[in-house]
Design an enzyme around this catalytic site. Structure first.
Site, PDB file in Angstrom:
ATOM      1  N   ASN A 126       0.840  -1.199   0.000  1.00 12.44           N
ATOM      2  CA  ASN A 126       0.000   0.000   0.000  1.00 12.44           C
ATOM      3  C   ASN A 126       0.874   1.249   0.000  1.00 12.44           C
ATOM      4  O   ASN A 126       1.953   1.261   0.599  1.00 12.44           O
ATOM      5  CB  ASN A 126      -0.924   0.059   1.227  1.00 12.44           C
ATOM      6  N   ARG A 176       0.697  12.584   6.524  1.00 10.57           N
ATOM      7  CA  ARG A 176       1.675  13.561   7.027  1.00 10.57           C
ATOM      8  C   ARG A 176       2.492  12.988   8.187  1.00 10.57           C
ATOM      9  O   ARG A 176       2.017  12.120   8.926  1.00 10.57           O
ATOM     10  CB  ARG A 176       0.955  14.828   7.470  1.00 10.57           C
ATOM     11  N   TRP A 179      -1.560   8.059   9.835  1.00  4.99           N
ATOM     12  CA  TRP A 179      -2.540   7.355   9.006  1.00  4.99           C
ATOM     13  C   TRP A 179      -3.841   7.322   9.774  1.00  4.99           C
ATOM     14  O   TRP A 179      -3.914   6.825  10.896  1.00  4.99           O
ATOM     15  CB  TRP A 179      -2.062   5.966   8.565  1.00  4.99           C
ATOM     16  N   GLU A 230      -1.135   0.983  -5.526  1.00 11.02           N
ATOM     17  CA  GLU A 230      -1.093   2.348  -6.050  1.00 11.02           C
ATOM     18  C   GLU A 230      -0.007   2.499  -7.118  1.00 11.02           C
ATOM     19  O   GLU A 230      -0.134   3.321  -8.019  1.00 11.02           O
ATOM     20  CB  GLU A 230      -0.827   3.352  -4.919  1.00 11.02           C
ATOM     21  N   ASP A 286      -4.799  22.386   8.964  1.00 11.67           N
ATOM     22  CA  ASP A 286      -5.196  21.337   8.013  1.00 11.67           C
ATOM     23  C   ASP A 286      -5.949  21.868   6.805  1.00 11.67           C
ATOM     24  O   ASP A 286      -6.218  23.062   6.683  1.00 11.67           O
ATOM     25  CB  ASP A 286      -6.010  20.270   8.765  1.00 11.67           C
TER      26      ASP A 286
HETATM   27  C1  FMN Z   1      -1.370  16.863   1.075  1.00  5.79           C
HETATM   28  C2  FMN Z   1      -2.134  15.704   1.617  1.00  5.79           C
HETATM   29  C3  FMN Z   1      -1.949  15.288   2.927  1.00  5.79           C
HETATM   30  C4  FMN Z   1      -2.637  14.206   3.442  1.00  5.79           C
HETATM   31  N1  FMN Z   1      -2.430  13.833   4.743  1.00  5.79           N
HETATM   32  C5  FMN Z   1      -3.070  12.760   5.238  1.00  5.79           C
HETATM   33  C6  FMN Z   1      -2.822  12.343   6.581  1.00  5.79           C
HETATM   34  O1  FMN Z   1      -2.058  12.952   7.316  1.00  5.79           O
HETATM   35  N2  FMN Z   1      -3.471  11.227   7.024  1.00  5.79           N
HETATM   36  C7  FMN Z   1      -4.338  10.524   6.233  1.00  5.79           C
HETATM   37  O2  FMN Z   1      -4.870   9.518   6.682  1.00  5.79           O
HETATM   38  N3  FMN Z   1      -4.610  10.919   4.968  1.00  5.79           N
HETATM   39  C8  FMN Z   1      -3.982  12.016   4.446  1.00  5.79           C
HETATM   40  N4  FMN Z   1      -4.229  12.406   3.165  1.00  5.79           N
HETATM   41  C9  FMN Z   1      -5.222  11.672   2.363  1.00  5.79           C
HETATM   42  C10 FMN Z   1      -4.693  10.322   1.913  1.00  5.79           C
HETATM   43  O3  FMN Z   1      -3.485  10.468   1.233  1.00  5.79           O
HETATM   44  C11 FMN Z   1      -5.700   9.615   1.011  1.00  5.79           C
HETATM   45  O4  FMN Z   1      -6.863   9.392   1.768  1.00  5.79           O
HETATM   46  C12 FMN Z   1      -5.171   8.299   0.447  1.00  5.79           C
HETATM   47  O5  FMN Z   1      -6.160   7.699  -0.361  1.00  5.79           O
HETATM   48  C13 FMN Z   1      -4.776   7.335   1.531  1.00  5.79           C
HETATM   49  O6  FMN Z   1      -4.255   6.154   0.974  1.00  5.79           O
HETATM   50  P1  FMN Z   1      -4.905   4.751   1.339  1.00  5.79           P
HETATM   51  O7  FMN Z   1      -6.266   4.785   0.718  1.00  5.79           O
HETATM   52  O8  FMN Z   1      -4.006   3.755   0.681  1.00  5.79           O
HETATM   53  O9  FMN Z   1      -4.947   4.636   2.812  1.00  5.79           O
HETATM   54  C14 FMN Z   1      -3.547  13.496   2.626  1.00  5.79           C
HETATM   55  C15 FMN Z   1      -3.740  13.913   1.308  1.00  5.79           C
HETATM   56  C16 FMN Z   1      -3.050  14.986   0.803  1.00  5.79           C
HETATM   57  C17 FMN Z   1      -3.262  15.400  -0.622  1.00  5.79           C
HETATM   58 MN    MN Z   2      -4.424   2.132  -0.622  1.00  3.82          MN
END
Ligand code: FMN
Ligand code: MN
Length: 483
Positions: free
Chosen positions: A168, A173, A186, A234, A283
């Site tokens: 994954n 952040r 996460w 991804e 945020d």
């Molecule tokens: C700039 C930016 C920062 C992000 N920060 C976080 C974060 O701190 N925690 C989080 O869970 N998702 C964050 N996201 C959203 C996740 O990247 C997004 O939900 C992604 O689909 C997560 O991957 P996953 O589906 O494989 O868990 C952020 C997105 C962006 C564009």
């Molecule tokens: Mn994913």
């Protein structure tokens, strides 16, 4: 040809007049944010800070913060072309005749050619530092005044599913605690968090390997935010978007693979027992997200290019760069949504709704209660589960025109009858939900009401002048002006 890496895309941006170099010394603490915020609001270019205070590593920011740059990154004229490509693949499923089956073959072969490719080495291995490294060598931003510290905002966080081994990649952040330790934000519904839980269930005293790549070709960077199903890699999607496989190289200190073209890679682990206070952080809601307890990432090794570029982004009061990323994702995945729910004509998520607060959906209504079915469909659709307010309108409302939506939706509702509340998962960043991660949602049925739904009064048509009157008046007008 896909962009080989971050620097090839930077060169492209520069040629296209979409990059501004900043030679002056600027502080990654607050100053870079203030400049970027001004530039993004004005529709300005990507920024390369060549002399961030306190570091020898330049900072790239606002890389995808406009539609034009997003199109350059996607190598299309219009993001809808990517949606159309996805639709092409989806249309292949269950072909009818032999001819259709044969037609599928090249597409399947094409799909196969997007799988990530393992390679022996790559630019991210130019320098390998197992000792004497510090995260403070990098110009990591403190974005906003009340942030708990510096945060890595665009890391590609890579983990393996402890049960299936599947990879994954998510952008989560990371708050820098010291030279070698960060937070791992996460959120509970995200795939990285699920890997963490499964590893902990198997061995509560153990660790989970984590690798973090910072700065890669633009599609690989974008892929980290894609809301795709768990166990779908991804990096395969990145390969699809860039039309060339992502080359992956093995870490030095754990078995995970990272994009070989990365600028910087942090290798390490998360201890399954350890939690630490993370945040607050300014945020993308435009408010500070509150401090909370999150796992901790320990860096064991850094591999990087000889002259790395640090890629980052800021979030804050909308619109920021993440709006352009999220909007592209929305357009790319609309065909997938439509395939599961063919009544959906279009959707829109205005910037001010910060993605999870508001989705407007136009549907071709076919049966009583259809709008309510669609609300619940949205709440069951991957990360759309977070959507706090869903407004469902008829197909003849242009959801991209927000004044039209406000006008026609408000005219179409009897609030007590047409608003529905439901409980469910809430976005971790929602500071108004009664408890973190759990709260209510509202669906607004702003479609025309039918007799079959118990609405017995006539429903009026919208006021419109007939076309022939318009032409007649156009004529009259011209003549009047001509005299
Ligand atoms: C700039 C930016 C920062 C992000 N920060 C976080 C974060 O701190 N925690 C989080 O869970 N998702 C964050 N996201 C959203 C996740 O990247 C997004 O939900 C992604 O689909 C997560 O991957 P996953 O589906 O494989 O868990 C952020 C997105 C962006 C564009
Ligand atoms: Mn994913």
């Amino acid at each position: 040809m896909a962009y080989r890496d971050l620097r090839e895309f930077i060169a492209k941006l520069e040629k296209a007049g979409e990059l501004q170099r900043i030679g002056a010394e600027v502080d990654p603490v607050l100053e870079i944010t203030e400049i970027t915020d001004r530039v993004t609001s004005a529709g300005g270019p990507a920024l390369l800070f060549e002399h961030p205070k306190g570091s020898r590593v330049p900072v790239l920011i606002n890389m995808l913060g406009s539609e034009r740059r997003m199109n350059l990154a996607l190598e299309v004229e219009d993001v809808e072309e990517v949606g159309a490509r996805i639709r092409g693949f989806l249309d292949m499923q269950s072909p009818q005749g032999l001819l259709d089956k044969l037609k599928m073959l090249p597409k399947l072969a094409e799909l196969g050619s997007f799988f990530p490719k393992s390679v022996k080495s790559g630019p991210c291995k130019e320098v390998i530092r197992r000792e004497n490294f510090s995260l403070f060598d990098f110009p990591i931003l403190q974005c906003w005044p009340q942030d708990a510290g510096r945060f890595i905002t665009w890391p590609l966080v890579i983990t393996g599913n402890p049960e299936t081994g599947k990879r994954n990649v998510g952008v989560y952040r990371m708050q820098v605690y010291d030279e070698r330790t960060t937070g791992m934000h996460w959120q509970t519904q995200k795939h990285g968090a699920e890997h963490f839980r499964r590893a902990r269930d198997a061995n509560p005293d153990g660790r989970i390997d984590v690798a973090v790549a910072i700065g890669s070709d633009p599609m690989t960077c974008l892929s980290g935010i894609l809301p795709i199903p768990p166990d779908l890699d991804e990096m395969m999607f990145a390969g699809f978007l860039r039309r060339e496989p992502v080359e992956m190289v093995r870490c030095e200190t754990n078995p995970l693979e990272v994009p070989a073209n990365s600028e910087i890679v942090l290798e390490g682990y998360v201890d399954l027992k350890e939690m630490r206070t993370e945040g607050p952080f300014g945020d993308h809601t435009g408010f500070y997200s509150l401090a909370g307890e999150f796992p901790v990432f320990h860096v064991t090794c850094i591999t990087q290019r000889r002259d790395p570029i640090y890629l980052t982004t800021i979030v804050g009061p909308p619109p920021q760069e993440d709006y352009f990323m999220g909007h592209a994702v929305e357009r790319v995945f609309l065909p997938v949504m439509k395939m599961q729910h063919p009544e959906i004509v279009d959707v829109a998520m205005p910037a001010e709704g910060v993605f999870h607060n508001l989705m407007i959906v136009a549907i071709r209504k076919s049966y009583p209660g259809h709008a309510r079915k669609v609300m619940h469909a949205i709440w069951s659709l991957g990360q759309a589960m977070f959507t706090k307010v869903v407004v469902v309108v008829d197909h003849d409302v242009n959801v991209q025109n927000f004044s039209e939506v406000v006008w026609k939706s408000l005219c179409a509702i009897d609030p007590q009858r047409d608003i529905e509340f439901a409980m469910g998962p809430a976005d971790t960043l929602d500071h108004a939900s009664r408890i973190q991660d759990y709260g209510s949602k509202m669906g607004i049925d702003a479609t025309r009401k039918w007799a079959a739904e118990g609405f017995v009064r006539p429903w009026p048509g919208v006021i419109e002048m007939p076309a022939e009157v318009k032409t007649r008046v156009d004529d009259l007008w011209k003549r009047a002006l001509g005299d």
